[in-house]
Design a protein around this motif. Structure first.
Motif, PDB file in Angstrom:
ATOM      1  N   GLN A   1       2.489   5.736  -2.989  1.00 45.02           N
ATOM      2  CA  GLN A   1       2.223   4.719  -3.990  1.00 45.02           C
ATOM      3  C   GLN A   1       2.917   5.113  -5.288  1.00 45.02           C
ATOM      4  O   GLN A   1       2.964   6.288  -5.643  1.00 45.02           O
ATOM      5  CB  GLN A   1       0.713   4.630  -4.226  1.00 45.02           C
ATOM      6  CG  GLN A   1       0.320   3.636  -5.317  1.00 45.02           C
ATOM      7  CD  GLN A   1      -1.185   3.587  -5.484  1.00 45.02           C
ATOM      8  OE1 GLN A   1      -1.936   3.904  -4.567  1.00 45.02           O
ATOM      9  NE2 GLN A   1      -1.633   3.222  -6.651  1.00 45.02           N
ATOM     10  N   PRO A   2       3.465   4.150  -5.998  1.00 42.05           N
ATOM     11  CA  PRO A   2       4.144   4.489  -7.245  1.00 42.05           C
ATOM     12  C   PRO A   2       3.165   4.960  -8.299  1.00 42.05           C
ATOM     13  O   PRO A   2       2.009   4.604  -8.301  1.00 42.05           O
ATOM     14  CB  PRO A   2       4.808   3.165  -7.657  1.00 42.05           C
ATOM     15  CG  PRO A   2       3.985   2.119  -7.002  1.00 42.05           C
ATOM     16  CD  PRO A   2       3.520   2.724  -5.710  1.00 42.05           C
ATOM     17  N   ALA A   3       3.694   5.782  -9.237  1.00 44.16           N
ATOM     18  CA  ALA A   3       2.839   6.264 -10.314  1.00 44.16           C
ATOM     19  C   ALA A   3       2.400   5.128 -11.214  1.00 44.16           C
ATOM     20  O   ALA A   3       1.328   5.157 -11.784  1.00 44.16           O
ATOM     21  CB  ALA A   3       3.588   7.315 -11.133  1.00 44.16           C
ATOM     22  N   MET A   4       3.202   4.105 -11.358  1.00 45.40           N
ATOM     23  CA  MET A   4       2.839   2.964 -12.182  1.00 45.40           C
ATOM     24  C   MET A   4       3.380   1.711 -11.528  1.00 45.40           C
ATOM     25  O   MET A   4       4.561   1.595 -11.274  1.00 45.40           O
ATOM     26  CB  MET A   4       3.425   3.110 -13.596  1.00 45.40           C
ATOM     27  CG  MET A   4       3.073   1.958 -14.518  1.00 45.40           C
ATOM     28  SD  MET A   4       1.317   1.925 -14.935  1.00 45.40           S
ATOM     29  CE  MET A   4       1.237   3.325 -16.044  1.00 45.40           C
ATOM     30  N   ASP A   5       2.496   0.767 -11.239  1.00 43.82           N
ATOM     31  CA  ASP A   5       2.895  -0.478 -10.590  1.00 43.82           C
ATOM     32  C   ASP A   5       2.750  -1.608 -11.600  1.00 43.82           C
ATOM     33  O   ASP A   5       1.806  -1.622 -12.383  1.00 43.82           O
ATOM     34  CB  ASP A   5       2.009  -0.729  -9.372  1.00 43.82           C
ATOM     35  CG  ASP A   5       2.383  -2.018  -8.666  1.00 43.82           C
ATOM     36  OD1 ASP A   5       1.725  -3.030  -8.937  1.00 43.82           O
ATOM     37  OD2 ASP A   5       3.336  -1.993  -7.876  1.00 43.82           O
TER      38      ASP A   5
ATOM     39  N   GLY B   1       0.802  -1.207   0.000  1.00 49.30           N
ATOM     40  CA  GLY B   1       0.000   0.000   0.000  1.00 49.30           C
ATOM     41  C   GLY B   1       0.840   1.265   0.000  1.00 49.30           C
ATOM     42  O   GLY B   1       0.394   2.319  -0.457  1.00 49.30           O
ATOM     43  N   CYS B   2       2.061   1.179   0.497  1.00 45.12           N
ATOM     44  CA  CYS B   2       2.982   2.323   0.478  1.00 45.12           C
ATOM     45  C   CYS B   2       3.729   2.437  -0.849  1.00 45.12           C
ATOM     46  O   CYS B   2       4.478   3.391  -1.053  1.00 45.12           O
ATOM     47  CB  CYS B   2       4.006   2.189   1.606  1.00 45.12           C
ATOM     48  SG  CYS B   2       3.350   2.542   3.240  1.00 45.12           S
ATOM     49  N   GLY B   3       3.553   1.439  -1.716  1.00 46.46           N
ATOM     50  CA  GLY B   3       4.195   1.506  -3.021  1.00 46.46           C
ATOM     51  C   GLY B   3       5.407   0.620  -3.183  1.00 46.46           C
ATOM     52  O   GLY B   3       6.052   0.654  -4.232  1.00 46.46           O
ATOM     53  N   ALA B   4       5.739  -0.178  -2.167  1.00 42.39           N
ATOM     54  CA  ALA B   4       6.878  -1.085  -2.294  1.00 42.39           C
ATOM     55  C   ALA B   4       6.507  -2.245  -3.211  1.00 42.39           C
ATOM     56  O   ALA B   4       5.379  -2.720  -3.213  1.00 42.39           O
ATOM     57  CB  ALA B   4       7.293  -1.615  -0.923  1.00 42.39           C
TER      58      ALA B   4
END
Length: 374
Positions: free
Chosen positions: A339-343, A277-280
């Protein structure tokens, strides 16, 4: 005469002859037993019993009234006037009537649900004909016994207002959580706060429900956790486990209470969800989980299962799950989660493109996390 009634009559006769019983109470109980033993009692007998009961029920003792309430509540021939006289006594007598299925209209059920007698409201919570409005009134009492009775009553209609209250309390009450999770009639999306207590199949269904919600109403796009932030998080995990949970909670935008919840979940599923959820990425999150150096970190099987779990989720879906599990709101945290811009697993507009297509594969992954599949 049936032997049971004959034995009761003999005992009552002995007590009456010794002066231990009011003969009016003896007569009323005997008359009730005789009628109950008759498949189709004559109208004149029922009329006589109705008149007798109306006169005596207000003055008989509590044990006798309770006996009559238990026997007459569900008998289809009981005159309404007799039930009304018993109900008027209130207290345990009314509770016995309610528990034993005395006929009640929806309005009467809701009046009782709004009452103040805990014995009566507890009895009502187990009724098969409980209305949605009554369920909401009962859930609003925040009474642990009533909560359990409602959750364990598969015939009770639980509207969303009632279910939200019960689920919120169930997060800290394992018995209540298991009662709610055992039911198949409740929307699985509403049970998502109980993710950590759920069976494997329920957890899988929760992930799917939250993913579907995210597809219909995408969350705001958030920036990714930076490499520097993540390196600091992993470094902290290596030397200070509690500090690492505090730092992770802060990155997510939550407080010390959530950090404690992260530490208390020894399955590390909550930590894994929070990291995503944090973008990892799953690979990055796995480094953090191994760095904790706890029992899960030393189990290759469990680490692989957690990595598989994380690959099922986009950051936005993971965040939704964590917010529900932790009882958090988007505005309530110390700072917004990252969160990353693109996962690689998907975007808010195109979620889950790389999710495994096999439900069986997901079940295998969840099974490695432990627990039952039912």
């Amino acid at each position: 005469m049936p032997s049971r009634i004959a034995a009761d009559l003999a005992q009552l006769a002995r007590l009456a002859s010794d002066g231990g019983l009011d003969l009016r109470q003896v007569a009323l109980r005997v008359k009730a037993d005789l009628l109950l033993s008759t498949a189709n009692p004559p109208a004149e007998d029922m009329e006589a019993f109705r008149d007798m009961a109306a006169a005596l029920i207000p003055v008989i003792d509590e044990p006798t009234a309770l006996i009559l309430a238990r026997k007459l509540a569900g008998w289809r021939h009981t005159p309404p006037e007799v039930l009304a006289a018993l109900r008027a006594r209130g207290g345990e007598v009314l509770a016995a009537l309610v528990r034993k299925g005395t006929p009640l209209t929806p309005a009467e059920i809701e009046d009782i649900a709004a009452g103040t007698d805990p014995a009566v409201t507890l009895a009502l919570a187990a009724r098969r004909d409980l209305t949605a409005a009554a369920s909401s009134l009962l859930a609003g009492r925040a009474d642990p016994a009533i909560d359990l009775a409602l959750a364990a009553n598969p015939m009770a209609t639980l509207p969303r207002a009632a279910l939200v209250l019960l689920v919120a309390r169930a997060t800290a009450t394992p018995a209540l959580a298991q009662c709610l999770l055992a039911r198949d009639d409740l929307p699985v999306a509403e049970l998502a706060p109980l993710f950590l207590q759920a069976s494997l199949d329920k957890r899988l269904a929760m992930i799917e429900a939250v993913s579907a919600h995210e597809a219909l109403a995408p969350s705001p796009r958030r920036p990714s956790i930076s490499g520097e932030q993540f390196s600091g998080l992993v470094a902290t995990a290596l030397v200070d486990r509690e500090g690492a949970f505090a730092a992770l909670a802060d990155l997510f935008g939550a407080d010390a209470e959530f950090a404690a919840a992260l530490a208390a979940d020894h399955s590390r599923q909550l930590a894994a969800l929070t990291l995503v959820g944090c973008g990892a990425s799953p690979e990055e999150a796995t480094r953090f989980l191994i760095g904790l150096g706890d029992d899960t970190a030393f189990s290759v099987q469990r680490i692989f299962a957690l990595a598989d779990l994380m690959r099922l989720l986009t950051p936005a879906t993971a965040r939704r799950l964590v917010l529900q599990i932790g009882g958090l709101s988007e505005q309530g945290g110390a700072r917004p989660a990252l969160q990353p811009a693109m996962d690689p697993s998907g975007t808010p507009a195109r979620p889950g493109l790389e999710r495994p297509s096999s439900r069986g594969g997901m079940q295998d992954m969840l099974r490695r996390l432990g627990g039952k599949t039912g």
